[in-house]
Design a protein around this motif. Structure first.
Motif, PDB file in Angstrom:
ATOM      1  N   ILE A   1       0.987  -1.708   0.347  1.00 43.33           N
ATOM      2  CA  ILE A   1      -0.232  -0.132   0.036  1.00 43.33           C
ATOM      3  C   ILE A   1       0.828   1.192  -0.097  1.00 43.33           C
ATOM      4  O   ILE A   1       1.944   0.922   0.498  1.00 43.33           O
ATOM      5  N   PRO A   2       0.507   2.441  -0.358  1.00 45.62           N
ATOM      6  CA  PRO A   2       0.891   3.699  -0.558  1.00 45.62           C
ATOM      7  C   PRO A   2       1.228   4.022   0.749  1.00 45.62           C
ATOM      8  O   PRO A   2       0.306   3.889   2.066  1.00 45.62           O
ATOM      9  N   GLU A   3       2.061   4.860   1.889  1.00 47.56           N
ATOM     10  CA  GLU A   3       1.899   5.535   3.439  1.00 47.56           C
ATOM     11  C   GLU A   3       1.096   6.378   2.702  1.00 47.56           C
ATOM     12  O   GLU A   3       0.003   7.562   1.731  1.00 47.56           O
ATOM     13  N   GLY A   4       0.584   6.623   4.332  1.00 49.25           N
ATOM     14  CA  GLY A   4      -1.099   7.471   4.462  1.00 49.25           C
ATOM     15  C   GLY A   4      -2.098   6.305   3.811  1.00 49.25           C
ATOM     16  O   GLY A   4      -2.971   7.270   4.602  1.00 49.25           O
ATOM     17  N   LEU A   5      -2.420   5.632   3.279  1.00 47.32           N
ATOM     18  CA  LEU A   5      -3.384   5.071   3.299  1.00 47.32           C
ATOM     19  C   LEU A   5      -3.913   4.409   3.853  1.00 47.32           C
ATOM     20  O   LEU A   5      -5.491   4.474   4.837  1.00 47.32           O
TER      21      LEU A   5
ATOM     22  N   LYS B   1       1.166   5.925 -13.179  1.00 49.55           N
ATOM     23  CA  LYS B   1       1.652   7.453 -12.529  1.00 49.55           C
ATOM     24  C   LYS B   1       0.686   7.018 -11.231  1.00 49.55           C
ATOM     25  O   LYS B   1       0.347   5.586 -10.381  1.00 49.55           O
ATOM     26  N   PRO B   2       0.970   7.493  -9.746  1.00 51.18           N
ATOM     27  CA  PRO B   2       0.792   7.433  -8.131  1.00 51.18           C
ATOM     28  C   PRO B   2      -0.118   7.341  -7.911  1.00 51.18           C
ATOM     29  O   PRO B   2      -1.005   8.008  -8.933  1.00 51.18           O
ATOM     30  N   ALA B   3      -1.356   6.184  -7.534  1.00 53.29           N
ATOM     31  CA  ALA B   3      -2.346   6.221  -7.139  1.00 53.29           C
ATOM     32  C   ALA B   3      -2.708   5.506  -6.152  1.00 53.29           C
ATOM     33  O   ALA B   3      -1.448   4.967  -5.816  1.00 53.29           O
ATOM     34  N   GLN B   4      -3.666   5.639  -5.718  1.00 50.11           N
ATOM     35  CA  GLN B   4      -4.060   5.088  -4.101  1.00 50.11           C
ATOM     36  C   GLN B   4      -4.453   3.688  -4.786  1.00 50.11           C
ATOM     37  O   GLN B   4      -5.403   4.136  -5.810  1.00 50.11           O
ATOM     38  N   ALA B   5      -4.119   2.840  -4.449  1.00 47.43           N
ATOM     39  CA  ALA B   5      -4.381   1.500  -4.535  1.00 47.43           C
ATOM     40  C   ALA B   5      -3.256   0.445  -4.037  1.00 47.43           C
ATOM     41  O   ALA B   5      -2.640   0.811  -3.823  1.00 47.43           O
ATOM     42  N   ALA B   6      -3.960  -0.994  -3.806  1.00 49.24           N
ATOM     43  CA  ALA B   6      -3.221  -1.331  -2.770  1.00 49.24           C
ATOM     44  C   ALA B   6      -3.420  -3.139  -3.866  1.00 49.24           C
ATOM     45  O   ALA B   6      -4.145  -3.317  -4.839  1.00 49.24           O
TER      46      ALA B   6
ATOM     47  N   GLU C   1       4.575   7.933  -3.883  1.00 51.07           N
ATOM     48  CA  GLU C   1       5.039   7.769  -5.852  1.00 51.07           C
ATOM     49  C   GLU C   1       5.445   6.468  -6.152  1.00 51.07           C
ATOM     50  O   GLU C   1       5.690   6.452  -7.536  1.00 51.07           O
ATOM     51  N   HIS C   2       5.475   5.911  -5.483  1.00 53.93           N
ATOM     52  CA  HIS C   2       6.293   3.879  -5.388  1.00 53.93           C
ATOM     53  C   HIS C   2       4.783   3.190  -5.963  1.00 53.93           C
ATOM     54  O   HIS C   2       5.371   1.593  -6.373  1.00 53.93           O
ATOM     55  N   VAL C   3       3.659   3.774  -6.169  1.00 56.75           N
ATOM     56  CA  VAL C   3       2.497   2.620  -5.894  1.00 56.75           C
ATOM     57  C   VAL C   3       2.024   3.704  -7.018  1.00 56.75           C
ATOM     58  O   VAL C   3       1.385   4.037  -7.249  1.00 56.75           O
TER      59      VAL C   3
END
Length: 140
Positions: A7-11, A61-66, A54-56
């Motif tokens: 997951i991205p940080e902060g999610l 493109k960077p996105a909220q993803a899991a 920026e690594h997810v």
């Protein structure tokens, strides 16, 4: 049976991360029909990879993803129905943990299988038959 949640940080907050991992553990045990099995429960392991935003990426493109990856011996979740059931439950777990901060379409899951004899626990290589014996309690 290692589970990797990326997951991205902060999610997800630390408590939501713990909730998600517990839910993923429950999902694999339930779908496998192994709720309460001591051998299996103690061998559902894994990690949560929290990456810089920026690594997810989605579509480059960077996105909220899991991303949920489940590694199993080739005898586990062997039917299309059990695979579908795990993927649906895993998606539900992550979506619930994200509490509206993640679109369902941005949750990907995959199941990776280890070939016969390529499963190891505590330095021991397990064949499929060895795993069945350990799960059923017929091996010390």
């Amino acid at each position: 049976m290692p589970i990797t949640l990326t997951i991205p940080e902060g999610l997800l907050s630390p408590s939501a991360q713990a909730e998600a991992f517990a839910g993923l553990t429950e999902a694999v045990l339930e779908v496998s029909g192994l709720d309460g099995n001591a051998f299996m429960t103690s061998n559902v392991v894994g990690s949560i990879n929290v990456l810089p935003k920026e690594h997810v990426l989605v579509a480059g493109k960077p996105a909220q993803a899991a991303f949920v990856e489940l590694k199993l011996p080739e005898i586990a979740l062997a039917t299309p129905e059990t695979k579908r059931a795990f993927i649906e439950k895993a998606t539900d777990v992550v979506e619930r943990a994200a509490a509206g901060r993640l679109r369902r379409e941005n949750i990907w899951s995959n199941i990776v299988y280890a070939p016969e004899g390529a499963w190891g626990i505590a330095g021991r290589s397990y064949s499929n038959a060895d795993l069945v014996s350990a799960i059923t309690g017929s091996v010390a």
